[in-house]
Enzyme design. Structure first.
Site, PDB file in Angstrom:
ATOM      1  N   LEU A 188     -20.081   3.444 -26.130  1.00 34.50           N
ATOM      2  CA  LEU A 188     -18.693   3.803 -26.403  1.00 34.50           C
ATOM      3  C   LEU A 188     -17.777   2.595 -26.244  1.00 34.50           C
ATOM      4  O   LEU A 188     -17.869   1.842 -25.278  1.00 34.50           O
ATOM      5  CB  LEU A 188     -18.251   4.903 -25.432  1.00 34.50           C
ATOM      6  CG  LEU A 188     -16.775   5.314 -25.478  1.00 34.50           C
ATOM      7  CD1 LEU A 188     -16.461   6.060 -26.773  1.00 34.50           C
ATOM      8  CD2 LEU A 188     -16.410   6.171 -24.269  1.00 34.50           C
TER       9      LEU A 188
ATOM     10  N   ASP B 277       0.232  12.169 -22.170  1.00 34.88           N
ATOM     11  CA  ASP B 277       1.610  12.479 -21.782  1.00 34.88           C
ATOM     12  C   ASP B 277       1.647  13.638 -20.782  1.00 34.88           C
ATOM     13  O   ASP B 277       0.813  14.549 -20.836  1.00 34.88           O
ATOM     14  CB  ASP B 277       2.409  12.856 -23.036  1.00 34.88           C
ATOM     15  CG  ASP B 277       3.904  12.835 -22.801  1.00 34.88           C
ATOM     16  OD1 ASP B 277       4.348  12.272 -21.774  1.00 34.88           O
ATOM     17  OD2 ASP B 277       4.635  13.388 -23.634  1.00 34.88           O
TER      18      ASP B 277
ATOM     19  N   HIS C  86       0.644  10.232 -12.128  1.00 31.45           N
ATOM     20  CA  HIS C  86      -0.147   9.151 -12.724  1.00 31.45           C
ATOM     21  C   HIS C  86      -1.480   9.000 -11.999  1.00 31.45           C
ATOM     22  O   HIS C  86      -2.515   8.758 -12.632  1.00 31.45           O
ATOM     23  CB  HIS C  86       0.641   7.843 -12.670  1.00 31.45           C
ATOM     24  CG  HIS C  86       1.884   7.859 -13.502  1.00 31.45           C
ATOM     25  ND1 HIS C  86       1.867   8.080 -14.863  1.00 31.45           N
ATOM     26  CD2 HIS C  86       3.199   7.686 -13.166  1.00 31.45           C
ATOM     27  CE1 HIS C  86       3.109   8.045 -15.334  1.00 31.45           C
ATOM     28  NE2 HIS C  86       3.930   7.803 -14.326  1.00 31.45           N
TER      29      HIS C  86
END
Length: 253
Positions: A137, A26, A43
């Site tokens: 991962l 956020d 962004h």
């Protein structure tokens, strides 16, 4: 990303390292606005933080990293921002897939991707295909995802199995619901940047016993020091799962 991304640098921590970390990324828009830029610039800057988070997770022995990239409620944002996000998502996938493959990272997107533009759906499918055999991962991107959508979808899947005679109503328990979710792994540590103190319809079932770390840092400024602070917080928590402190200590002996 370096080729030793998935070589843990702190194996001595053992189970003190969370197996599954989820992040609500956020603050991109606020970061841009503070600099007099359009929200989309935030962004774009946030993509660098995604790279840093992936590298940190791989190097510290975290097995799964789930990132909340686009919620099912984000379609309500201005059309220019949404279309810009779709273009950015497609660009990031096209440019990062080789890095993910080279670093043994398995990539997956969860959410209702049918609403995305065709080029984005194609890029997602290609990234998932190229990395499907990787064993390091597990990187999960939640896009057009909502926790309520995930649970409702799991219920629908289970109802179909009941109707097909595969299982009975009595068979439906927590384990079956969990296995039917888009993300079937419980979250050990939830990190939220940007200072907000809510979970925003993210992984509602999977967060049942998660430790929650809130950082005021806006996502484009998220770096290894913030991630490390979250891990330090996690290591300082006593995870009781309904037990008393005394019972936890006894189990550790």
């Amino acid at each position: 990303m370096s080729n030793d991304l998935n070589t843990p640098i702190c194996p001595e921590d053992g189970d003190r390292v969370p197996a599954h970390v989820a992040i609500i990324m956020d603050g991109n828009g606020r970061w841009a606005q503070k600099r007099g830029q359009i929200r989309l610039a935030g962004h774009r800057a946030g993509v660098r933080s995604v790279r840093r988070a992936i590298e940190f997770a791989g190097r510290h022995g975290i097995r799964q990293l789930t990132l909340f990239a686009f919620s099912s409620e984000n379609w309500k944002r201005p059309e220019t921002e949404v279309s810009g996000l779709m273009e950015l998502f497609s660009w990031a996938l096209s440019n990062e897939t080789k890095h993910l493959a080279d670093n043994n990272i398995r990539f997956r997107v969860v959410g209702d991707t049918s609403r995305f533009p065709e080029n984005v759906q194609t890029a997602i499918s290609e990234a998932e295909r190229v990395t499907s055999g990787n064993t390091g991962l597990r990187l999960v991107i939640a896009a057009n995802y909502g926790g309520r959508w995930d649970i409702a979808r799991a219920v629908q899947l289970l109802l179909r199995r009941v109707q097909a005679g595969e299982i009975s109503v009595a068979d439906v328990d927590e384990d079956l619901v969990t296995a039917s979710l888009a993300v079937a792994e419980d979250v050990d540590l939830l990190i939220r940047t940007g200072g907000e103190r809510r979970i925003s319809n993210f992984l509602l079932w999977q967060l049942a016993y998660s430790e929650i770390y809130i950082s005021d840092v806006l996502w484009p400024d998220f770096d290894s020091s913030v991630f490390q602070a979250a891990l330090d917080y996690y290591r300082g928590r006593e995870r009781r799962f309904g037990r008393t402190s005394e019972q936890v200590q006894e189990r550790m002996l």
